[in-house]
Design an enzyme around this catalytic site. Structure first.
Site, PDB file in Angstrom:
ATOM      1  N   ASP A   1      -6.578  13.272 -25.547  1.00 57.40           N
ATOM      2  CA  ASP A   1      -6.562  11.853 -25.166  1.00 57.40           C
ATOM      3  C   ASP A   1      -5.878  11.124 -26.326  1.00 57.40           C
ATOM      4  O   ASP A   1      -6.499  10.840 -27.356  1.00 57.40           O
ATOM      5  CB  ASP A   1      -8.004  11.386 -24.955  1.00 57.40           C
ATOM      6  CG  ASP A   1      -8.097   9.901 -24.640  1.00 57.40           C
ATOM      7  OD1 ASP A   1      -7.121   9.167 -24.860  1.00 57.40           O
ATOM      8  OD2 ASP A   1      -9.177   9.471 -24.175  1.00 57.40           O
TER       9      ASP A   1
ATOM     10  N   LYS B   1      -1.450   0.418 -25.576  1.00 58.91           N
ATOM     11  CA  LYS B   1      -1.818   0.341 -26.997  1.00 58.91           C
ATOM     12  C   LYS B   1      -0.535   0.509 -27.825  1.00 58.91           C
ATOM     13  O   LYS B   1       0.338  -0.345 -27.755  1.00 58.91           O
ATOM     14  CB  LYS B   1      -2.879   1.392 -27.315  1.00 58.91           C
ATOM     15  CG  LYS B   1      -4.190   1.167 -26.536  1.00 58.91           C
ATOM     16  CD  LYS B   1      -5.282   2.125 -26.942  1.00 58.91           C
ATOM     17  CE  LYS B   1      -6.596   1.827 -26.275  1.00 58.91           C
ATOM     18  NZ  LYS B   1      -6.779   2.519 -24.971  1.00 58.91           N
TER      19      LYS B   1
ATOM     20  N   THR C   1      -3.396   5.959 -22.427  1.00 58.90           N
ATOM     21  CA  THR C   1      -3.248   4.618 -21.886  1.00 58.90           C
ATOM     22  C   THR C   1      -1.845   4.148 -22.289  1.00 58.90           C
ATOM     23  O   THR C   1      -1.212   4.737 -23.166  1.00 58.90           O
ATOM     24  CB  THR C   1      -4.337   3.660 -22.416  1.00 58.90           C
ATOM     25  OG1 THR C   1      -4.384   3.746 -23.825  1.00 58.90           O
ATOM     26  CG2 THR C   1      -5.685   4.020 -21.825  1.00 58.90           C
TER      27      THR C   1
ATOM     28  N   TYR D   1       0.851  -1.193   0.000  1.00 56.99           N
ATOM     29  CA  TYR D   1       0.000   0.000   0.000  1.00 56.99           C
ATOM     30  C   TYR D   1       0.880   1.233   0.000  1.00 56.99           C
ATOM     31  O   TYR D   1       1.839   1.317   0.781  1.00 56.99           O
ATOM     32  CB  TYR D   1      -0.927   0.025   1.225  1.00 56.99           C
ATOM     33  CG  TYR D   1      -2.323  -0.386   0.852  1.00 56.99           C
ATOM     34  CD1 TYR D   1      -3.033   0.346  -0.098  1.00 56.99           C
ATOM     35  CD2 TYR D   1      -2.931  -1.487   1.416  1.00 56.99           C
ATOM     36  CE1 TYR D   1      -4.311  -0.028  -0.476  1.00 56.99           C
ATOM     37  CE2 TYR D   1      -4.216  -1.869   1.050  1.00 56.99           C
ATOM     38  CZ  TYR D   1      -4.901  -1.131   0.098  1.00 56.99           C
ATOM     39  OH  TYR D   1      -6.161  -1.493  -0.281  1.00 56.99           O
TER      40      TYR D   1
ATOM     41  N   GLU E   1      -0.582   4.749  -0.604  1.00 52.90           N
ATOM     42  CA  GLU E   1      -1.413   5.923  -0.892  1.00 52.90           C
ATOM     43  C   GLU E   1      -0.606   7.204  -0.685  1.00 52.90           C
ATOM     44  O   GLU E   1       0.176   7.317   0.272  1.00 52.90           O
ATOM     45  CB  GLU E   1      -2.658   5.928   0.001  1.00 52.90           C
ATOM     46  CG  GLU E   1      -3.776   5.114  -0.635  1.00 52.90           C
ATOM     47  CD  GLU E   1      -4.642   4.400   0.360  1.00 52.90           C
ATOM     48  OE1 GLU E   1      -4.085   3.829   1.307  1.00 52.90           O
ATOM     49  OE2 GLU E   1      -5.864   4.407   0.162  1.00 52.90           O
TER      50      GLU E   1
ATOM     51  N   ARG F   1      -1.290  -2.688 -19.073  1.00 55.10           N
ATOM     52  CA  ARG F   1      -2.652  -2.151 -19.197  1.00 55.10           C
ATOM     53  C   ARG F   1      -2.859  -1.092 -18.122  1.00 55.10           C
ATOM     54  O   ARG F   1      -3.027  -1.407 -16.945  1.00 55.10           O
ATOM     55  CB  ARG F   1      -3.649  -3.300 -19.020  1.00 55.10           C
ATOM     56  CG  ARG F   1      -5.103  -2.942 -19.114  1.00 55.10           C
ATOM     57  CD  ARG F   1      -5.920  -4.182 -19.404  1.00 55.10           C
ATOM     58  NE  ARG F   1      -5.512  -4.750 -20.672  1.00 55.10           N
ATOM     59  CZ  ARG F   1      -5.935  -4.326 -21.867  1.00 55.10           C
ATOM     60  NH1 ARG F   1      -6.821  -3.355 -21.952  1.00 55.10           N
ATOM     61  NH2 ARG F   1      -5.490  -4.875 -22.973  1.00 55.10           N
TER      62      ARG F   1
END
Ligand code: DSN
Length: 411
Positions: free
Chosen positions: A197, A226, A223, A51, A53, A232
């Site tokens: 985008d 691609k 992203t 973790y 954060e 991913r």
């Protein structure tokens, strides 16, 4: 894999099946690619257990020294790769990243402009079934019916009339170039923000086959799986003035603990993309798409907008008297993977659209070039012109086998 095989043979078998499917098939879905083994390896690590954060140096948990190192590497490399003032490498996916940008800069109900989904846009660019269309007041622009290209005069007219707070550009099924400079000029005239985008064509921005979004865009979302060929996931790049707002909108705004194993894989992917070899790779994606479009056109198919300037092509199946689903399923039967897609002004539905969307990023990763594109284009045309012909199918299946053996994957 051997430990997994022993403990959970059912899952191991499914993973092995998917690996073999990718190896034995021609992946031509333009949003898919084959990440390197280094990227895959980084994802399957104990970083997933941690973790963290917060952000490097400012975490809510102890024990983050190695996590910080990895995330700082990813940030540094992302900034260099995209010439960006600020990089947030924590977004888990493109949709959430777009959500965070809207959350950072807009109020619910504010007006935004985005490209229509059925003319190439994305769900998060304002479709009514998506959070974007429900929480914000989207006005949509589209393509010209004759040219099937985005008409900048229309974009300007809509922007001046509607006075949105932001214009979103980018697409999932637009085979042409986005003119960032022209969009910036419109945004400046109206006094509004520009979000690029670039998820689909990001690799081509790096190779120079597509214009770069900075300095024109205020925000860039991409992203990473691609044309960038990473894990991913997604990232947000922005001007420094928006850094705080973006970081806050990701955590605590929309996400909790970041996926640091995926951030490690993003760092590896950025290192790969900073290598001059990546530019050659991404340039070849564009050359291959042009070569593929040429053979499809020579064989008499109608392509949306008459061809391509990027990595993807949209075939209009209507003249062939089949739907995009029938065409893409006939190809998939022979291990040529494309996807059905709407085309501009489609009379079909999203489930039964008139188009097939296909592209070259994954084939290019395997080392295929223009010569193979010609062969594959001819194979595709022979199948979709004769979806019931068993002899053609047998012949194409054999050719797919030959090609995948000649250009092996994950050896
Ligand atoms: N689903 C992606 C694509 O295939 O283009 C976009 O998010």
């Amino acid at each position: 894999m051997s430990i997994l095989k022993q403990f959970d043979p059912e899952v191991a078998e499914a993973i092995e099946g998917e690996l073999q499917r990718q190896k034995n098939g021609l992946v031509m879905i333009p949003s898919e690619n084959h990440a390197s083994e280094a990227v895959l390896m980084a994802m399957g690590t104990p970083l997933s257990n941690k973790y963290a954060e917060g952000y490097p140096g400012k975490r809510y948990y102890t024990g983050c020294e190695f996590i910080d190192k990895v995330e700082n590497l990813a940030i540094k490399r992302a900034k260099k790769l995209f010439n960006a003032e600020h990089a947030n490498v924590q977004p888990n996916a493109g949709s959430g990243a777009n959500m965070a940008i809207y959350l950072a800069m807009l109020k619910f109900g504010d007006k935004i402009m985005g490209l229509k989904l059925d003319q190439g846009g994305h769900l998060t660019h304002g479709h009514p079934v998506n959070f974007s269309g429900q929480l914000y007041n989207f006005v949509q622009y589209g393509v010209n019916k004759e040219t099937e290209l985005i008409d900048m005069n229309e974009v300007r007219e809509i922007a001046l009339r509607e006075k949105p707070k932001m214009i979103v550009i980018g697409a999932t099924a637009y085979p042409r170039i986005f003119d960032f400079k022209a969009f910036r000029e419109i945004c400046d005239e109206v006094g509004i923000l520009l979000l690029a985008d670039i998820s689909h064509f990001v690799g081509l921005c790096i190779s120079g086959d597509h214009p770069e979004p900075f300095p024109y865009a205020d925000f860039v979302m991409t992203t990473t799986h691609k044309t960038l060929r990473g894990p991913r996931s997604a990232i947000i790049l922005s001007k420094e003035q928006h850094a705080k707002a973006i970081d806050k909108a990701i955590f605590p705004g929309t996400q909790g603990g970041p996926m640091e194993h995926i951030i490690a894989a993003k760092a590896v992917c950025f290192k790969e993309a900073l290598n001059p070899e990546f530019k050659k790779y991404a340039h070849q994606i564009a050359l291959n798409a042009k070569a593929l479009a040429k053979v499809l056109l020579d064989e008499g198919l109608r392509l949306v907008s008459g061809g391509t300037d990027n990595h993807l092509i949209l075939i209009d199946c209507r003249p062939l008297k089949i739907t995009g689903r029938q065409g893409s399923e006939a190809l998939a039967e022979l291990e040529i993977y494309t996807n059905r897609n709407t085309i501009p002004f489609d009379t079909g539905t999203a489930f039964e659209p008139s188009g097939i969307r296909l592209g070259t990023p994954a084939l290019t990763t395997r080392g295929m070039k223009e010569e193979e594109m010609k062969l594959i284009g001819e194979m595709i045309v022979s199948v979709i012109k004769n979806v019931e012909d068993k002899n053609i199918k047998k012949n194409v299946k054999n050719k797919v086998k030959e090609l995948t053996e000649k250009y092996p994957l994950y050896v």
